[in-house]
Design a protein around this motif. Structure first.
Motif, PDB file in Angstrom:
ATOM      1  N   VAL A 184       0.652  -1.137   0.027  1.00 10.57           N
ATOM      2  CA  VAL A 184       0.038   0.137  -0.102  1.00 10.57           C
ATOM      3  C   VAL A 184       0.732   1.185   0.009  1.00 10.57           C
ATOM      4  O   VAL A 184       1.829   1.654   0.861  1.00 10.57           O
ATOM      5  CB  VAL A 184      -1.084   0.085   1.229  1.00 10.57           C
ATOM      6  CG1 VAL A 184      -1.782   1.370   1.059  1.00 10.57           C
ATOM      7  CG2 VAL A 184      -1.870  -1.160   1.205  1.00 10.57           C
ATOM      8  N   VAL A 185       0.841   2.036  -0.878  1.00 16.18           N
ATOM      9  CA  VAL A 185       1.628   3.114  -1.084  1.00 16.18           C
ATOM     10  C   VAL A 185       1.013   4.351  -0.151  1.00 16.18           C
ATOM     11  O   VAL A 185      -0.244   4.625  -0.124  1.00 16.18           O
ATOM     12  CB  VAL A 185       1.637   3.917  -2.644  1.00 16.18           C
ATOM     13  CG1 VAL A 185       2.037   5.254  -2.520  1.00 16.18           C
ATOM     14  CG2 VAL A 185       2.323   2.914  -3.455  1.00 16.18           C
ATOM     15  N   CYS A 186       1.823   5.011   0.718  1.00 11.28           N
ATOM     16  CA  CYS A 186       1.365   6.262   1.564  1.00 11.28           C
ATOM     17  C   CYS A 186       1.969   7.559   0.674  1.00 11.28           C
ATOM     18  O   CYS A 186       3.129   7.666   0.540  1.00 11.28           O
ATOM     19  CB  CYS A 186       1.894   6.121   2.785  1.00 11.28           C
ATOM     20  SG  CYS A 186       1.333   4.439   3.722  1.00 11.28           S
ATOM     21  N   ALA A 187       0.850   8.296   0.317  1.00  9.89           N
ATOM     22  CA  ALA A 187       1.276   9.310  -0.341  1.00  9.89           C
ATOM     23  C   ALA A 187       0.916  10.696   0.457  1.00  9.89           C
ATOM     24  O   ALA A 187       0.140  10.764   1.220  1.00  9.89           O
ATOM     25  CB  ALA A 187       0.596   9.521  -1.969  1.00  9.89           C
ATOM     26  N   ALA A 188       1.396  11.936  -0.062  1.00 12.92           N
ATOM     27  CA  ALA A 188       1.233  13.114   0.486  1.00 12.92           C
ATOM     28  C   ALA A 188      -0.228  13.390  -0.076  1.00 12.92           C
ATOM     29  O   ALA A 188      -0.572  13.205  -1.369  1.00 12.92           O
ATOM     30  CB  ALA A 188       2.082  14.218   0.157  1.00 12.92           C
ATOM     31  N   LYS A 189      -1.216  14.018   0.932  1.00 18.58           N
ATOM     32  CA  LYS A 189      -2.538  14.590   0.458  1.00 18.58           C
ATOM     33  C   LYS A 189      -2.337  15.382  -0.786  1.00 18.58           C
ATOM     34  O   LYS A 189      -1.502  16.391  -0.719  1.00 18.58           O
ATOM     35  CB  LYS A 189      -3.284  15.122   1.724  1.00 18.58           C
ATOM     36  CG  LYS A 189      -3.873  14.032   2.716  1.00 18.58           C
ATOM     37  CD  LYS A 189      -4.831  14.882   3.418  1.00 18.58           C
ATOM     38  CE  LYS A 189      -5.675  13.816   4.493  1.00 18.58           C
ATOM     39  NZ  LYS A 189      -6.469  14.466   5.312  1.00 18.58           N
ATOM     40  N   GLY A 190      -3.005  15.436  -1.971  1.00 22.16           N
ATOM     41  CA  GLY A 190      -3.044  16.085  -2.880  1.00 22.16           C
ATOM     42  C   GLY A 190      -2.338  15.590  -4.024  1.00 22.16           C
ATOM     43  O   GLY A 190      -2.503  15.951  -5.332  1.00 22.16           O
ATOM     44  N   TYR A 191      -1.584  14.488  -3.802  1.00 22.62           N
ATOM     45  CA  TYR A 191      -0.644  13.727  -4.862  1.00 22.62           C
ATOM     46  C   TYR A 191      -1.707  13.045  -5.672  1.00 22.62           C
ATOM     47  O   TYR A 191      -2.723  12.677  -5.396  1.00 22.62           O
ATOM     48  CB  TYR A 191       0.120  12.817  -4.292  1.00 22.62           C
ATOM     49  CG  TYR A 191       0.721  11.807  -5.450  1.00 22.62           C
ATOM     50  CD1 TYR A 191       1.913  12.183  -6.189  1.00 22.62           C
ATOM     51  CD2 TYR A 191       0.107  10.684  -5.565  1.00 22.62           C
ATOM     52  CE1 TYR A 191       2.389  11.496  -7.159  1.00 22.62           C
ATOM     53  CE2 TYR A 191       0.859   9.643  -6.764  1.00 22.62           C
ATOM     54  CZ  TYR A 191       1.895  10.142  -7.211  1.00 22.62           C
ATOM     55  OH  TYR A 191       2.559   9.463  -8.316  1.00 22.62           O
ATOM     56  N   PRO A 192      -1.600  13.253  -7.223  1.00 21.79           N
ATOM     57  CA  PRO A 192      -0.637  13.347  -8.040  1.00 21.79           C
ATOM     58  C   PRO A 192      -0.484  15.118  -8.518  1.00 21.79           C
ATOM     59  O   PRO A 192       0.415  15.303  -9.213  1.00 21.79           O
ATOM     60  CB  PRO A 192      -0.598  12.731  -9.208  1.00 21.79           C
ATOM     61  CG  PRO A 192      -2.183  12.596  -9.342  1.00 21.79           C
ATOM     62  CD  PRO A 192      -2.649  12.524  -8.168  1.00 21.79           C
ATOM     63  N   GLU A 193      -1.518  15.996  -7.798  1.00 17.92           N
ATOM     64  CA  GLU A 193      -1.393  17.200  -8.016  1.00 17.92           C
ATOM     65  C   GLU A 193      -0.408  17.990  -7.093  1.00 17.92           C
ATOM     66  O   GLU A 193       0.438  17.330  -6.517  1.00 17.92           O
ATOM     67  CB  GLU A 193      -2.601  17.912  -8.226  1.00 17.92           C
ATOM     68  CG  GLU A 193      -3.576  17.112  -9.166  1.00 17.92           C
ATOM     69  CD  GLU A 193      -4.947  17.864  -9.466  1.00 17.92           C
ATOM     70  OE1 GLU A 193      -5.122  18.668 -10.521  1.00 17.92           O
ATOM     71  OE2 GLU A 193      -5.694  17.743  -8.506  1.00 17.92           O
TER      72      GLU A 193
END
Length: 250
Positions: free
Chosen positions: A127-136
């Motif tokens: 499971v990838v943990c991304a920063a909120k807003g990604y990919p923008e």
């Protein structure tokens, strides 16, 4: 040597909604790739490598085949001269043979002398943990909390760093859009997913002014693979049983 098939999730949001990303999660082996499909895909990859050699451009290394499953069988979408991301994070944990031994044999032209083995009855999910807003547009610099939790340190769990950095005070911080990939392994896909999500729940990307976690992840990785229902139809008759309705129901 054909590695186990992996399937990833490109869309940013649950239900395959939102924008395309580099990948929000993956799992392997992919149940949709049956042994028959595996043989078909292997034949396609072998033929590709053989043709490259015939043309005087022999290929040595990892060849990533992006496949589409169509009503007429598997079709090649693309080839990449590298491992995929996040597919690598679920394929390599299944490799039993030392990766260095495999790659070294490729360089020396002796891969046929190596017994490349993959673990049996083991699945992996990431499971990838991304920063909120990604990919923008997305924030950076948040402190990553929870990496030392029991769930993240548990056996069968690995946390792969992508968009991270360590500041002068030794604090691990976010420095990219896709920040972590949390991989769990288990005797089946359900167990692998449980380990991965258990660890993800303990991680936060802390916005220091507010204390809010700015972490985003999908909650439905491999949902279609583990939630697929089997429909069975049974038709009885005093003059025999027709198998066609049974086959169609399955």
């Amino acid at each position: 040597v054909l590695m186990p098939a992996a399937q990833d999730h490109k869309r940013a949001l649950d239900g395959d909604e939102g924008l395309n990303t580099g990948g929000m999660g993956a799992y392997a082996p992919a149940p949709c790739v049956t042994p028959e499909l595996q043989r078909e895909i292997e034949a396609m990859c072998v033929k590709t490598v053989e043709k490259m050699a015939e043309r005087g451009t022999p290929y040595v290394g990892c060849l990533y085949a992006g496949m589409m499953l169509t009503p007429n069988g598997p079709s090649v979408l693309e080839f990449n001269c590298r491992f995929g991301d996040p597919e690598t994070q679920v394929v390599l944990p299944l490799l039993e043979t030392d990766l260095y031994e495999v790659m070294s044999a490729c360089c020396d032209g002796k891969l046929n002398e190596v017994d490349v083995r993959f673990k049996e009855n083991v699945s992996a999910a990431t499971v990838v943990c991304a920063a909120k807003g990604y990919p923008e547009k997305y924030p950076k610099g948040m402190a990553i909390k929870g990496l030392d939790s029991g769930a993240c340190q548990a056996g069968g769990v690995k946390v792969y760093h992508a968009g991270t950095k360590v500041d002068a005070n030794g604090v691990t911080r976010c420095s990219g859009g896709r920040v972590l990939a949390v991989t769990g392994t288990g005797p089946d896909l359900t167990g692998a997913l449980a380990s991965s999500y258990r660890a993800v729940k303990t991680i936060a990307f802390e916005d220091e002014p507010t204390g809010e976690s700015l972490l985003h992840h999908r909650t439905d990785i491999a949902k279609g693979a583990v939630g697929r229902k089997l429909r069975i139809g049974v038709l009885g008759s005093t003059r025999g049983t027709a198998l066609l309705p049974v086959m169609e129901a399955c």
